[in-house]
Every structure is written in structure tokens, then in C-alpha cells.
Design an enzyme around this catalytic site. Structure first.
Site, PDB file in Angstrom:
ATOM      1  N   ASP A   1      -4.722  -6.221   6.030  1.00  0.00           N
ATOM      2  CA  ASP A   1      -6.104  -5.941   5.416  1.00  0.00           C
ATOM      3  C   ASP A   1      -6.924  -7.060   5.939  1.00  0.00           C
ATOM      4  OD1 ASP A   1      -7.504  -4.035   5.121  1.00  0.00           O
ATOM      5  OD2 ASP A   1      -6.776  -3.446   3.039  1.00  0.00           O
TER       6      ASP A   1
ATOM      7  N   TYR B   1       0.794  -1.426   0.146  1.00  0.00           N
ATOM      8  CA  TYR B   1       0.080  -0.066   0.410  1.00  0.00           C
ATOM      9  C   TYR B   1       0.891   1.165  -0.038  1.00  0.00           C
ATOM     10  CZ  TYR B   1      -3.686  -2.999   0.976  1.00  0.00           C
ATOM     11  OH  TYR B   1      -4.548  -4.382   1.078  1.00  0.00           O
TER      12      TYR B   1
ATOM     13  N   LYS C   1       4.006 -14.869   2.793  1.00  0.00           N
ATOM     14  CA  LYS C   1       3.864 -16.369   1.248  1.00  0.00           C
ATOM     15  C   LYS C   1       4.523 -16.695   0.752  1.00  0.00           C
ATOM     16  CE  LYS C   1       1.249 -17.741  -2.400  1.00  0.00           C
ATOM     17  NZ  LYS C   1       0.425 -19.057  -1.928  1.00  0.00           N
TER      18      LYS C   1
ATOM     19  N   ASP D   1     -10.769  -8.942   8.042  1.00  0.00           N
ATOM     20  CA  ASP D   1     -11.655  -8.472   7.885  1.00  0.00           C
ATOM     21  C   ASP D   1     -12.565  -9.715   8.246  1.00  0.00           C
ATOM     22  OD1 ASP D   1     -12.160  -5.734   8.031  1.00  0.00           O
ATOM     23  OD2 ASP D   1     -12.946  -5.707   5.675  1.00  0.00           O
TER      24      ASP D   1
ATOM     25  N   ASP E   1      -2.820 -18.149   1.978  1.00  0.00           N
ATOM     26  CA  ASP E   1      -3.477 -18.823   1.648  1.00  0.00           C
ATOM     27  C   ASP E   1      -4.405 -19.784   2.459  1.00  0.00           C
ATOM     28  OD1 ASP E   1      -1.233 -19.940   1.161  1.00  0.00           O
ATOM     29  OD2 ASP E   1      -1.555 -20.808  -0.821  1.00  0.00           O
TER      30      ASP E   1
END
Ligand code: NAD
Length: 368
Positions: free
Chosen positions: A251, A146, A195, A255, A227
Site C-alpha cells: 500500500d 488490514y 521486514k 503510492d 525500509d
């Protein structure tokens, strides 16, 4: 002890929910012999109306002078509010982004806790939920994809966009230290999510987390691919205590984790920097649709206040007193509208209350 708390009420339901958290903090501090001084700070739409900008330099200085800042929420309805006719840098959200930057808030903590009494709101099966789950996601907030360099170029009529994911070992180390500190106050397990089978930044992440783990022999540390983590959160959420991860993975995962707990009105959060300082706020927004009606759920803000006691003031017992009072009030069947079962479902033994009454009930439990 005396502590200085900055308070950002903000817009919409902000003032109502902060009022209840203020009430509960005063109540618990009175019970345990602490003194709080309060400094009201303007931010968001209310600051645009009063000062022409969403956050003044004076407001930043006030926040920096506090031991911690308690916040409601900022912003209005983007479709109707005149604040959203302004250029982006003068809109309410720009105030929050500026404040986070000025305060160097790099670690975002979002607990996901399932109350037995609110199990019905959880979309997972009973055998998956078991006795409930209780985890905190620690997300790096100021680096990664980001904030990396980005470009869009065109060659031979073909557009190509590039985003860059960069982490220095220092950025990883400081958030990892935060996560291990949080785990020490909980069940002493960190799951670091990356990852590393694909990304260099993740391989560095893993290396630095392993180094930090050496200083915390009492905390167990495991690594999980992002994942797999996304699957495990719905397959067996009970396995997690503290999840540590980078900005974009955090992020998305926070959620996902919060959705499995039910209402947005129950979700607290904290953003911390390298000192003890933190900004504490509910995860939801300013809910203009219900503002001023005494129906908003103040519990997320009250639980954020408990986090403030735990992480900025190191008052664990007092934080637990608030959390226990919330559990007790729910066990008594007290509900705000958002956590009341839908009409037609079993509501026996439940009583619906407004924002202020919920705060009062929680205070009553603390005083007992
Ligand atoms: P929202 O979270 O404000 O509302 C979404 C839904 O959840 C609404 O139906 C609302 O009534 C409900 N809700 C939210 N908090 C609740 C509570 N405590 N009790 C009961 N119900 C609650 O999201 P939105 O409508 O997308 O955004 C409204 C405004 O809030 C926008 O201006 C947005 O930018 C802002 N916002 C601010 C923050 C922040 O201050 N950190 C975070 C998110 C959104």
C-alpha cells in the site's frame, strides 16, 4: 478468438475514460482479428441510484461470467454527494470491496513507468532518473494487517489497541507465483520486500518466496527490507523490475512509486485472482471536480486495458501495440490538461486535447 469483457463505467469521470479504453480495445482487436463482446455492469453511485445498493448479486454474476472486467472509477464528492449520507455498507466503495471479495482478487499489480516525455513531472533529479524506470509492484491484497484480528481494550484506565498481522504459507505462495509469472513477461527479476529482521510473518514470507523461486530458474530473486526499499525507490528506481510485497508494505510503496512517475492520470492497475480473471482500473478516483468536461486523462484506463489483454487474455503483442501507441502520441506532443507543463514552462511543440481526442489519437497510432 472471442472474449467477453465486463464493463463497469462507475461514476464521475468513469464513463468518459472507460469509453476511450473501450474504443482503443475495439481498435486493437479489430487490427489483430479478435472479437470482443461487452456486458455493462452497474456498480457504485450509479447502482445506488438505479437499484438502491452499490452492487447487486446480478452484477456480481455478470462480472463472474466475464473473461475480465474493465472499470472506470466509482464514488462522488464525499462532502456533497447524497451517497455519503448512507450507512457505510451502502456507500459506493462498499460495492468495490464486495466485488473484490466475491472475485477473490488477491494480487494487485501497479506499474510505475516513467515516460521520457513526462520527465518534467518526476520530482527526482535527472542523474537519478537516467533513461527512466519501469517497474510493477505486486501487492498481496486480502491478508496481513488490514484483515487480521483487532481489539482495543482498557485496563486501569489505559487504552491498548492491537492489530494482528497473519499470513499463511498458501496466501504467500499464490501471490509469489503471480509475481514470478509477471516477471517472466518482463525483465525477469523479482525483488521481494519484507521486514524479516523483525517479523515472523516476514520470515515465513521469505522462506516461501525462496521455495517458489526454485520453480522459476529463469527469473532472478532478491530480498530487500522494506525500509531499504523505501529509500531505494527514490535513490535508484531503475534497479527494480517486479517488487513483490505484502498488503501494508505494498500500500505504502506503490503510492511512493507512483508519485515519482508524475500524474495520477497515467497510472494503471490490475487485481487478479487464481484464474486468468482480473479487474482492471486506473489508480485514480472518479474525479468529480472534472467529470463531464472532456478534460480527464483516459491514458491510465487505456493502459489498464493493455494489462487486461496481457494478463487475462494472454495477448502480449496486442498489449504492446497499445503501450507503443501511447508512447507515440506522447512523443508527438499530445497532452491532456493534467500532463501539460504549467503555464510559464516550456510548452513548445505540445498540443492540449480533451479526453475523447486523446482516445482517437491513440487509435490512429494503432491503425498505422
Ligand atoms: P481522485 O483521484 O478522484 O482525484 C484527485 C485529483 O486527481 C483531482 O484533482 C482529480 O481531478 C485528479 N484526477 C484524477 N483522475 C484524473 C484523470 N484521469 N485525469 C486528470 N485528472 C485526474 O481522488 P478523490 O478526489 O480523493 O476522490 C474522488 C472520489 O473517487 C471519491 O468518492 C473516492 O472515494 C473515489 N475513489 C474511487 C476509487 C476507485 O474507484 N477505485 C479510487 C480512489 C478514489
Amino acid at each position: 478468438m472471442e472474449y467477453r469483457i465486463g464493463v463497469i463505467e462507475g461514476d464521475g469521470i468513469g464513463p468518459e475514460i472507460v469509453r476511450e479504453a473501450h474504443k482503443v480495445l475495439e481498435c486493437v482487436c479489430q487490427a489483430y482479428g479478435h472479437r470482443l463482446s461487452w456486458d455493462k455492469i452497474l456498480m457504485g453511485g450509479c447502482s445506488i441510484d438505479a437499484c438502491g445498493v452499490p452492487l447487486t448479486d446480478e452484477a456480481v454474476a455478470q462480472a463472474k461470467a466475464a473473461d475480465a472486467v474493465l472499470m472506470g472509477s466509482i464514488g462522488g464528492d464525499p462532502a456533497t454527494s447524497p451517497w455519503y449520507q448512507l450507512p457505510p455498507e451502502r456507500r459506493p466503495e462498499a460495492g468495490l470491496l464486495k466485488l473484490r471479495k466475491e472475485l477473490g482478487l488477491f494480487a494487485n499489480l501497479r506499474p510505475a513507468y516513467l515516460y521520457r516525455e513526462l520527465k518534467e513531472a518526476c520530482p527526482l533529479r535527472d542523474d537519478v532518473i537516467g533513461d527512466g524506470f519501469d517497474m510493477v509492484i505486486v501487492r498481496e491484497l486480502t491478508g496481513g494487517l488490514y484483515f487480521g484480528e483487532r481489539t482495543t481494550t482498557e485496563k486501569d484506565g489505559v487504552l491498548t489497541a492491537t492489530d494482528t498481522l497473519t499470513y499463511s504459507e498458501n496466501e504467500i505462495r499464490r501471490v509469489a507465483v503471480r509475481a514470478f509469472d509477471v516477471a517472466r513477461k518482463r525483465r525477469k527479476k523479482v525483488t521481494s520486500v519484507d521486514k524479516a529482521n523483525v517479523l515472523d510473518s516476514s520470515r515465513l514470507w521469505r522462506k516461501v518466496v525462496d521455495e517458489v523461486a526454485l520453480s522459476y530458474p529463469d527469473v532472478s530473486c532478491e530480498h530487500m527490507l522494506v525500509d531499504n526499499c523505501a529509500m531505494q525507490l527514490v535513490r535508484d528506481p531503475k534497479q527494480f523490475d517486479v517488487i513483490l510485497t505484502e498488503n501494508m508494505f505494498g500500500d505504502i510503496l506503490s503510492d511512493e512509486a507512483s508519485m515519482v512517475t508524475g500524474s495520477i492520470g497515467m497510472l494503471s492497475s490490475a487485481s487478479l485472482n487464481e484464474t486468468r480473471f482480473g479487474l482492471y482500473e486506473p489508480s485514480g478516483g472518479s474525479a468529480p471536480d472534472i467529470a463531464g468536461k472532456d478534460v480527464a486523462n483516459p491514458i491510465a484506463t487505456i493502459l489498464s486495458a493493455a494489462m487486461l489483454l496481457r494478463y487475462s487474455l494472454d495477448l502480449d503483442t496486442e498489449a504492446q501495440a497499445i503501450e507503443q501507441a501511447v508512447r507515440d502520441v506522447l512523443a508527438d506532443g499530445v497532452r491532456t490538461a493534467d500532463i501539460m507543463p504549467q503555464p510559464g514552462r516550456d510548452r513548445e511543440g505540445l498540443v492540449m486535447v480533451g479526453t475523447a481526442a486523446m482516445g482517437d489519437k491513440i487509435c490512429e497510432k494503432i491503425r498505422r
